[in-house]
Design a protein around this motif. Structure first.
Motif, PDB file in Angstrom:
ATOM      1  N   TYR A  15      92.366  90.179-109.173  1.00  0.00           N
ATOM      2  CA  TYR A  15      92.042  88.785-108.874  1.00  0.00           C
ATOM      3  C   TYR A  15      90.541  88.550-109.030  1.00  0.00           C
ATOM      4  N   LEU A  16      90.169  87.271-109.194  1.00  0.00           N
ATOM      5  CA  LEU A  16      88.767  86.894-109.282  1.00  0.00           C
ATOM      6  C   LEU A  16      88.241  86.514-107.901  1.00  0.00           C
ATOM      7  N   TYR A  17      87.096  87.088-107.543  1.00  0.00           N
ATOM      8  CA  TYR A  17      86.395  86.789-106.299  1.00  0.00           C
ATOM      9  C   TYR A  17      84.968  86.370-106.609  1.00  0.00           C
ATOM     10  N   ARG A  18      84.314  85.792-105.585  1.00  0.00           N
ATOM     11  CA  ARG A  18      82.876  85.567-105.689  1.00  0.00           C
ATOM     12  C   ARG A  18      82.234  85.825-104.336  1.00  0.00           C
ATOM     13  N   TYR A  71      83.374  88.496-109.612  1.00  0.00           N
ATOM     14  CA  TYR A  71      83.847  89.849-109.915  1.00  0.00           C
ATOM     15  C   TYR A  71      85.357  89.951-109.698  1.00  0.00           C
ATOM     16  N   ILE A  72      85.937  91.007-110.282  1.00  0.00           N
ATOM     17  CA  ILE A  72      87.356  91.309-110.115  1.00  0.00           C
ATOM     18  C   ILE A  72      87.515  92.323-108.983  1.00  0.00           C
ATOM     19  N   ALA A  73      88.466  92.049-108.096  1.00  0.00           N
ATOM     20  CA  ALA A  73      88.790  92.969-107.008  1.00  0.00           C
ATOM     21  C   ALA A  73      90.232  92.717-106.587  1.00  0.00           C
ATOM     22  N   SER A  74      90.741  93.608-105.736  1.00  0.00           N
ATOM     23  CA  SER A  74      92.082  93.430-105.178  1.00  0.00           C
ATOM     24  C   SER A  74      92.165  94.236-103.889  1.00  0.00           C
ATOM     25  N   PRO A  75      91.551  93.749-102.837  1.00  0.00           N
ATOM     26  CA  PRO A  75      91.447  94.523-101.602  1.00  0.00           C
ATOM     27  C   PRO A  75      92.782  94.907-100.984  1.00  0.00           C
ATOM     28  N   LEU A 133      89.130  83.415-105.664  1.00  0.00           N
ATOM     29  CA  LEU A 133      89.262  82.207-106.459  1.00  0.00           C
ATOM     30  C   LEU A 133      90.628  82.119-107.144  1.00  0.00           C
ATOM     31  N   THR A 134      91.220  83.258-107.493  1.00  0.00           N
ATOM     32  CA  THR A 134      92.570  83.246-108.044  1.00  0.00           C
ATOM     33  C   THR A 134      93.520  82.704-106.984  1.00  0.00           C
TER      34      THR A 134
END
Length: 916
Positions: free
Chosen positions: A567-570, A556-560, A582-583
């Motif tokens: 950015y890409l997260y998993r 998923y895409i997030a930017s905490p 992951l980015t």
């Protein structure tokens, strides 16, 4: 009626000297001598590059005195002037200066102040030496001598401003909007094959200039294979191949479906022609039988690739590709009955266009039906052509050209919506089984529909009229029976979920909700007996990019940490562990991904505010680059001289514990010890963000160009915009759209001025489009002491004039919240206008109707307010139709800014020659 002028000898000298750039003036009852004396001034006007140059005098025409004018004057007037209005050109004129003039002019002309009783003189003050003269007929109340003295005083009080943008800026805007020199290239459209083992994309054809071939690449090795050449897509008797505007493969790759010759419906080109290429035989066939060109919509292969279904004239069809047999599945499609696609408001606000779905086994089709008969008709009048058509001349010998009318079923807040239902029909014809969805179909919404991981059930998202409840319904395709398996509720509104996916053999589905204050992912059982949180923490899931249940990972895409980036997260489906970014950490900006079905690879596109996009192929989860797909290297080099310097991103404290994100572009050769004018770019509504660290293309380049002229350019996102900052941030705006944005945008400007002494608070402008146009009006009307110039493009002056789904989602029903609608609508604060205001709108805007701007214009006239107005005939909300429109619009904005907000540090010209 003005008296005749008897002393004409020194008239040109007096008037030209007093008003070197022109004067708003009516010449009435004047003879040839006066015109002869004015000829030098007329010739001077003809050389001044002004926006409008018009002269008017009574009795124009044969036998009315015109024939007594000297031939040279008649020729000059015919070439230089349009004989219908008034001469106009413009320095600024504030209320305070008008009051000063009133006393000084009256004392000068009649020997005593306020000789006209105050109000009369104030009205005539709005018809000055001016770029836009509104109410100029009132000037006829003054003697000519008073008018010339008025102009002289006005000129002495106010500095002269430029009437056109600089040649350098004009040339840059021409490069951007006409020559399209800075357009970014994109990769694709690409299609993953076999879960991600390979992909296809379009590449320039080696055999035909301007055409495309479809090529296949092995993902792991990069091995290339040409699958379909442009020569295979040349119809019989044609001299060129089909333009591939979109394409799809049958499951076995034996057939290719090509979409071409498309036509615009509302926002997008969703109507066109479909052709099928049989790769086994080389046969190329057009679908639709005797259908007119550009009349088919949403063509899709059946799961086995033997048929294609599509919409034609609001009915559903299935065409057998072997026999060419056409089956018409629905027969009631008409102007007010829509099958397989959507009405206007569902398309605009729910982004629903493609309105039918093949069942997984290919035996049935589920589809939406809209009955628009209860929706009020909104006629759009096109004076000079058809919808989306810009006419610049009428060919001879044509005659009898009359306006055309397009009728749109458009529901305004509080009025009736379409009655919407979902049905299932056999792909071989037969009657439709309608799903038994509860509630009034005009006061509820079926926002999403899909097959529920099998061919026997549908899953629907069913919202109430207030849109604060979203029920997930499971419908039996055979009987139509419906049961609720999940409910999402909110005190403000709920969002439609685009990422509903069936996982673990159809036993659970993926869902996004803000029920704990953040937008998180959940796994919900098909029975609805549990909803398990997957993503933990104080951050928002922006979008789902991939689901790999075999390896138990959600992508998923997030930017905490930074709401301006992506950015890409998993995260593991069982919710254990911490989210993995992951980015790469050293790659700021905005990142988007097209993840392969097996989640092993992705097409990755990255950009930043000052960096055009680049696309590469990466492996996952290590994010290792396999190959570059499109780097836009030539564009990066070309735009570098246009970017005045790195754009600054900042976080701004506006008090009460609220910090807003923003950006600022500074001029080239910026000196913090000097004072600069500021242009604020605003949107501020729940539908979008302006403060993102991503490439905005032509909009970014426009702002860079203005910065190179000596302006600071900045933007701030207020609360209520869709930033990934939690539910409370986004939904604080409920019921008060327009109010909170006005307050927080003004507070942000004040905070900027306090903390950045190089901002010249006396030279601040604001502009925006659509919702940003509305906020521009709100800021000009509510905070006239802060904003001196405003440019509102396609605004919504009265919220009651927009559509049901958008306005009611964020404001509630108009009959339940009249005070909120009143407080949020700019038109109700128009009396506060004191600065320079430009309003721009397209008369063919089917989204934000021209009606609202007409209402505001009437109100401003009623209030005696001066403003400027530009109508773009027949243009829609994008204001993009017709050659030259983009350039004209942005040149207009730049010119208006430079006319009314002096650029650069005062007394210093920007350096146009220096580059970074």
């Amino acid at each position: 009626m003005l008296p005749s002028i008897t002393h004409a000898t020194d008239f040109p000298t007096q008037l030209a000297g007093a008003c070197p750039d022109g004067i708003d003036f009516y010449f009435e009852n004047v003879g040839g001598a006066i015109w002869q004396a004015a000829l030098p001034l007329v010739n001077k006007f003809a050389r001044v590059p002004i926006s409008g140059l018009i002269a008017h005098y009574d009795g124009v025409g044969p036998g009315d005195g015109t024939d007594r004018l000297p031939a040279t004057m008649r020729e000059t007037l015919s070439k230089s002037l349009t004989l219908r209005g008034f001469i106009n050109y413009a320095p600024p004129w504030s209320n305070a200066q008008a009051r000063d003039f009133e006393e000084e002019a009256c004392a000068e002309l009649w020997g005593r102040p306020q000789c006209c009783g105050g109000s009369r003189m104030m009205k005539t003050a709005k018809c000055r030496c001016g770029n836009r003269a509104f109410g100029s007929a009132r000037i006829r109340r003054l003697p000519l001598g008073a008018l010339m003295a008025f102009c002289a005083i006005a000129t002495s009080l106010i500095p002269r401003l430029n009437a056109q943008v600089s040649p350098k800026l004009s040339a840059t805007l021409h490069q951007i909007f006409v020559e399209k020199e800075f357009s970014a290239k994109s990769f694709g459209p690409a299609r993953w094959l076999k879960g991600g083992e390979a992909y296809t994309t379009l590449e320039p054809s080696a055999s035909e200039a301007g055409a495309k071939d479809i090529v296949r690449y092995e993902t792991a090795t990069g091995k290339r294979e040409a699958l379909v050449s442009a020569s295979q897509l040349v119809p019989a008797g044609a001299g060129a191949s089909l333009e591939i505007q979109d394409y799809a493969w049958s499951e076995d790759m034996n057939r290719l479906l090509v979409f071409t010759n498309s036509a615009r419906v509302w926002r997008l080109n969703t109507r066109g022609d479909y052709w099928v290429l049989d790769r086994r035989t080389g046969a190329l066939k057009r679908l639709g039988g005797d259908a007119p060109p550009s009349s088919l919509m949403f063509g899709k292969f059946s799961p086995d690739g033997s048929r294609v279904a599509y919409v034609r004239a609001n009915n559903l069809y299935v065409e057998d590709l072997d026999t060419r047999h056409l089956i018409r599945l629905t027969r009631d499609g008409a102007e007010t009955i829509i099958n397989g696609t959507s009405d206007w408001v569902y398309e605009e606000e729910f982004f629903l266009r493609d309105g039918f779905r093949w069942s997984p086994d290919g035996q049935r089709i589920a589809y939406w039906q809209f009955d628009t008969s209860g929706v009020r008709d909104f006629p759009l009048i096109y004076d000079t052509g058809s919808p989306h058509e810009v006419v610049t001349h009428i060919p001879y010998p044509e005659f009898g050209v009359y306006p055309k009318i397009q009728h749109i079923r458009y529901p305004q807040p509080g009025t009736a919506n379409s009655a919407v239902r979902v049905g299932v029909v056999s792909a071989t014809s037969g009657s439709t089984r309608w799903m038994e969805v509860p509630g009034d179909p005009r006061n509820n919404y079926i926002a999403r529909m899909a097959w529920a991981g099998n061919s026997n059930q549908l899953v629907l998202q069913h919202l109430n009229r207030l849109q604060n409840t979203n029920d997930v319904l499971l419908a039996d395709a055979d009987t139509g029976a419906v049961e609720r398996i999940h409910r999402d509720q909110d005190g403000a509104w709920v969002d439609v979920v685009d990422d509903l996916r069936w996982l673990h053999g159809g036993k659970e589905f993926l869902w996004l909700s803000e029920q704990d204050g953040w937008r998180h992912a959940y796994l919900v059982s098909k029975q609805g007996d549990h909803a398990r949180l997957i993503t933990h923490g104080q951050f928002d899931v922006i979008s789902i990019e991939g689901a790999d249940p075999q390896d138990d990972w959600l992508y998923y895409i997030a930017s905490p940490a930074n709401a301006t980036q992506r950015y890409l997260y998993r995260t593991r489906f069982d919710g254990t562990g911490t989210p993995e970014r992951l980015t790469p950490l050293d790659a700021p900006g905005t990142h988007s991904y097209q993840v392969a079905p097996d989640c092993r690879r992705a097409f990755h596109t990255a950009s930043a505010f000052d960096e055009p996009p680049a696309t590469d192929l990466i492996s996952l989860p290590d994010h290792k680059q396999a190959r570059v797909l499109e780097d836009n290297a030539p564009l990066r080099s070309k735009v570098k001289p246009l970017i005045p310097g790195p754009t600054e991103f900042f976080r701004l404290d506006i008090g009460e514990g609220v910090a807003l994100d923003g950006w600022m572009i500074k001029p080239r050769d910026f000196d913090p010890a000097k004072k600069y004018p500021l242009l604020v770019f605003v949107y501020g509504e729940p539908a979008g963000l302006t403060v993102l660290d991503q490439w905005f293309g032509e909009l970014s380049l426009f702002h860079f160009a203005l910065a190179n002229e000596g302006y600071l350019v900045a933007s701030v996102d207020n609360r209520g915009t869709p930033a990934p900052k939690g539910r409370a941030w986004r939904k604080i705006v409920y019921g008060s759209v327009g109010v909170r944005s006005s307050r927080e945008q003004a507070a942000a400007l004040q905070a900027l001025e306090r903390t950045r002494p190089y901002i010249d608070a006396s030279r601040v402008a604001v502009w925006g489009k659509s919702g940003g146009g509305s906020n521009t009006l709100n800021l000009m009307f509510r905070s006239p002491d802060l904003y001196k110039v405003g440019m509102a493009v396609a605004p919504v002056p009265d919220q009651r004039l927009y559509d049901t789904i958008y306005q009611e989602r964020f404001m509630g029903l108009s009959q339940d919240n009249p005070d909120g609608y009143r407080a949020g609508s700019p038109i109700n604060y128009a009396e506060g206008l004191s600065g320079k205001l430009l309003i721009v709108h397209g008369s063919g805007d089917d989204n934000v109707h021209f009606q609202g701007t007409e209402l505001l214009v009437n109100r401003l006239i009623e209030l005696g307010k001066e403003f400027d107005f530009m109508e773009y005939p027949n243009r829609t909300h994008c204001l993009c139709e017709g050659p030259g429109t983009d350039f004209h619009l942005y040149a207009l904005l730049a010119r208006y800014l430079e006319e009314h907000l002096e650029r650069g540090p005062l007394g210093v010209e920007p350096n146009h020659n220096k580059t970074n």
